[in-house]
Scaffold this active site. Structure first.
Site, short mmCIF file in Angstrom:
data_model
loop_
_atom_site.label_atom_id
_atom_site.label_comp_id
_atom_site.label_asym_id
_atom_site.label_seq_id
_atom_site.Cartn_x
_atom_site.Cartn_y
_atom_site.Cartn_z
CG HIS A 54 -2.09 -0.93 1.17
ND1 HIS A 54 -3.21 -1.13 1.92
CD2 HIS A 54 -2.33 -1.77 0.23
CE1 HIS A 54 -3.81 -2.14 1.60
NE2 HIS A 54 -3.42 -2.64 0.58
CD GLU A 56 -1.23 3.93 3.98
OE1 GLU A 56 -2.25 4.08 4.63
OE2 GLU A 56 -1.34 3.27 3.10
CB CYS A 79 -6.03 -0.72 5.66
SG CYS A 79 -4.50 -1.38 5.59
CB CYS A 88 -1.59 0.82 6.25
SG CYS A 88 -1.21 0.16 4.58
#
Length: 294
Positions: A54, A56, A79, A88
């Site tokens: 992701h 991040e 998330c 994350c």
């Protein structure tokens, strides 16, 4: 309140998040910028496709040890669940981030969202920062969740009286631009292809047969693919049927530039009821008329 440095970082995160358009679905296109403890940019990243890290995680990887004591500026709430990739919010905690600035809250959060988990761990969290600007990228994804179907964009070339014709040069050029930000492109015969060939993750499916002309059936088929955004090229029986039922979310019409003096009805765009203009411009000898439902 977000600082000027954080606002600039958020706009950067929004800009780079668009790099994932047409590839991340069914996941959202998200961007993240990491600021170090002195407020200097330490790293940035965006989500490429489902199953890949992701935004991040990519930004933290770029920032390395400089993330400790710093701020994560992210376009979507981190998330809070383990899926194909770890949560994350935990990656941010592990990197010793002390502040998180978020544009859009995640409507798919399961139980407590990432924001709640971060705050429980003592992280300073600010939400809804430049939310409307972030929705220029995340809006279609969020609308797809709300509608429980992909967001549909129909492109039509019209003649001087508003009737459909084959796409001209201007329409073809616009389609070439639009296809890169849509998961699927549906041709007039109902056949489908990825907007960007091979860009999606392994779970994404492209229909092997032409879509049904029946809207309900076609939408069910599209929903199974994992697509969030679909570009339909008209004229087509499916596009006409979806338009009649008010299921086309965005509409782009091309028509020849009219004469400066003409009958009142000549060359008037046949904008369907319920659609509001979002853009009108000229490209060569064509008017480009964009509208959104509602």
């Amino acid at each position: 309140m977000a600082t000027s440095v954080e606002l600039a970082a958020m706009r950067r995160a929004i800009i780079i998040s668009a790099s994932g358009l047409g590839a991340t679905s069914p996941n959202p296109a998200v961007g993240c910028v990491i600021l170090d403890a002195e407020g200097r940019t330490a790293g940035e990243g965006y989500h490429l496709s489902k199953g890949s890290p992701h935004a991040e995680v990519n930004a933290l990887a770029a920032a390395g040890s400089r993330a400790a004591g710093g701020t994560a500026v992210v376009t979507l709430e981190p998330c809070n669940h383990t899926g194909v990739t770890p949560p994350c919010h935990q990656a941010l905690l592990d990197a010793r981030i002390t502040r998180v600035v978020i544009a859009v809250m995640d409507p798919t959060s399961r139980g407590e969202g990432g924001t709640a988990r971060l705050r429980q761990a003592g992280v300073d969290v600010e939400t809804h920062v430049l939310e409307e600007e972030a929705l220029t990228v995340l809006g279609p994804w969020r609308a797809s969740l709300a509608h429980h179907r992909p967001v549909l964009h129909l492109v039509l070339q019209t003649d001087g009286a508003g009737g459909p014709t084959a796409p001209g040069t201007a329409a073809s050029a616009e389609i070439d631009v639009l296809r890169h930000t849509h998961d699927l492109v549906i041709s007039g015969d109902g056949s489908a292809e990825e907007g960007r060939t091979g860009s999606h993750g392994r779970t994404f499916r492209v229909p092997l047969r032409p879509l049904s002309h029946a809207p309900a059936t076609a939408l069910a088929e599209l929903k199974e693919t994992g697509a969030r955004t679909v570009l339909l090229l008209g004229p087509s029986r499916l596009g006409d049927a979806l338009l009649r039922e008010g299921l086309i979310d965005s509409l782009t019409l091309f028509q020849p530039v009219p004469e400066p003096s003409s009958a009142a009805t000549a060359g008037s765009p046949l904008l369907p009821s319920g659609y509001a203009l979002s853009r009108v411009t000229r490209v060569g000898a064509q008017l480009v008329i964009s509208a959104r439902l509602g």
